[in-house]
Design a protein around this motif. Structure first.
Motif, PDB file in Angstrom:
ATOM      1  N   ARG A  38       0.839  -1.196   0.000  1.00 15.64           N
ATOM      2  CA  ARG A  38       0.000   0.000   0.000  1.00 15.64           C
ATOM      3  C   ARG A  38       0.873   1.244   0.000  1.00 15.64           C
ATOM      4  NH1 ARG A  38      -2.575  -0.413   6.150  1.00 15.64           N
ATOM      5  NH2 ARG A  38      -0.686   0.212   7.288  1.00 15.64           N
ATOM      6  N   VAL A  48       2.270  -4.968   3.124  1.00  5.38           N
ATOM      7  CA  VAL A  48       1.107  -5.224   3.966  1.00  5.38           C
ATOM      8  C   VAL A  48       1.025  -6.699   4.344  1.00  5.38           C
ATOM      9  CG1 VAL A  48      -1.403  -5.160   4.129  1.00  5.38           C
ATOM     10  CG2 VAL A  48      -0.181  -3.305   2.962  1.00  5.38           C
ATOM     11  N   SER A  63       1.873  -3.602  11.583  1.00 12.15           N
ATOM     12  CA  SER A  63       0.767  -2.662  11.713  1.00 12.15           C
ATOM     13  C   SER A  63      -0.590  -3.287  11.399  1.00 12.15           C
ATOM     14  CB  SER A  63       0.994  -1.446  10.815  1.00 12.15           C
ATOM     15  OG  SER A  63       1.114  -1.848   9.460  1.00 12.15           O
ATOM     16  N   VAL A  64      -0.600  -4.433  10.728  1.00 13.56           N
ATOM     17  CA  VAL A  64      -1.885  -5.035  10.340  1.00 13.56           C
ATOM     18  C   VAL A  64      -2.094  -6.416  10.958  1.00 13.56           C
ATOM     19  CG1 VAL A  64      -1.791  -3.773   8.162  1.00 13.56           C
ATOM     20  CG2 VAL A  64      -1.094  -6.187   8.215  1.00 13.56           C
ATOM     21  N   MET A  83      -9.793  -7.207   5.479  1.00 11.19           N
ATOM     22  CA  MET A  83      -9.329  -6.147   6.371  1.00 11.19           C
ATOM     23  C   MET A  83     -10.416  -5.830   7.384  1.00 11.19           C
ATOM     24  SD  MET A  83      -7.415  -3.670   3.609  1.00 11.19           S
ATOM     25  CE  MET A  83      -8.933  -3.131   2.847  1.00 11.19           C
ATOM     26  N   LEU A  86     -10.633  -1.588  10.662  1.00 18.33           N
ATOM     27  CA  LEU A  86      -9.869  -0.605   9.901  1.00 18.33           C
ATOM     28  C   LEU A  86      -9.699   0.692  10.668  1.00 18.33           C
ATOM     29  CD1 LEU A  86     -11.361  -1.403   6.416  1.00 18.33           C
ATOM     30  CD2 LEU A  86      -8.921  -1.345   6.936  1.00 18.33           C
ATOM     31  N   ASP A  90      -4.957   3.258   7.841  1.00 23.88           N
ATOM     32  CA  ASP A  90      -4.973   2.256   6.767  1.00 23.88           C
ATOM     33  C   ASP A  90      -5.330   2.870   5.421  1.00 23.88           C
ATOM     34  OD1 ASP A  90      -6.458   0.014   9.124  1.00 23.88           O
ATOM     35  OD2 ASP A  90      -4.368   0.021   8.457  1.00 23.88           O
ATOM     36  N   TYR A  94      -4.063   0.430  -2.384  1.00 20.55           N
ATOM     37  CA  TYR A  94      -3.583  -0.930  -2.146  1.00 20.55           C
ATOM     38  C   TYR A  94      -3.277  -1.595  -3.486  1.00 20.55           C
ATOM     39  CZ  TYR A  94      -4.664  -0.702   2.794  1.00 20.55           C
ATOM     40  OH  TYR A  94      -4.658  -0.365   4.131  1.00 20.55           O
TER      41      TYR A  94
END
Length: 126
Positions: A38, A48, A63-64, A83, A86, A90, A94
């Motif tokens: 992203r 990601v 982070s995800v 996802m 959110l 974010d 993407y």
């Protein structure tokens, strides 16, 4: 000619969910590594999530982790990014990516991917 087509982006409120899809055509990627990256405004493209071509091991950016899930459907030549939870951070375009070789690792290195989609916008409002 290989093409990757992302879909599923959009506008969502914080705490909401989206599922991105990336369909590949012009080639078979059933054993190729696939990834999602992203790029937010004013920032560099960042990793990601990735899934290996063999064994379907996965790798996520810190982070995800715990919020995003990458999966693949080889019969459809498609990879998904679910996802959840959110956050405004974010928000980004993407991009999906596919390696041109068989990969048994879920690589975070963009240089390992030969093919890229055009990107899909994800916007998370606070």
């Amino acid at each position: 000619q290989v093409q990757l087509a992302e879909s599923g982006g959009g506008l969502v409120q914080a705490g909401g969910s989206l599922r991105l899809s990336c369909a590949a055509s012009g080639g078979t990627f059933s054993r190729s590594g696939r990834g999602w990256f992203r790029q937010a405004p004013g920032k560099e493209r960042e990793f990601v999530a990735a899934i290996s071509g063999i064994g379907s091991s996965t790798n996520y950016a810190d982070s995800v982790k715990g919020r995003f899930t990458i999966s693949r459907d080889n019969a459809k030549n498609t990879v998904y990014l679910q996802m959840n939870s959110l956050k405004p951070d974010d928000t980004a375009i993407y991009y999906c990516a596919a390696a041109g070789i068989i990969m048994n690792v879920a690589s975070a290195n963009p240089n390992h991917y030969n093919y890229w989609g055009q990107g899909t916008q994800v916007t998370v409002s606070s």
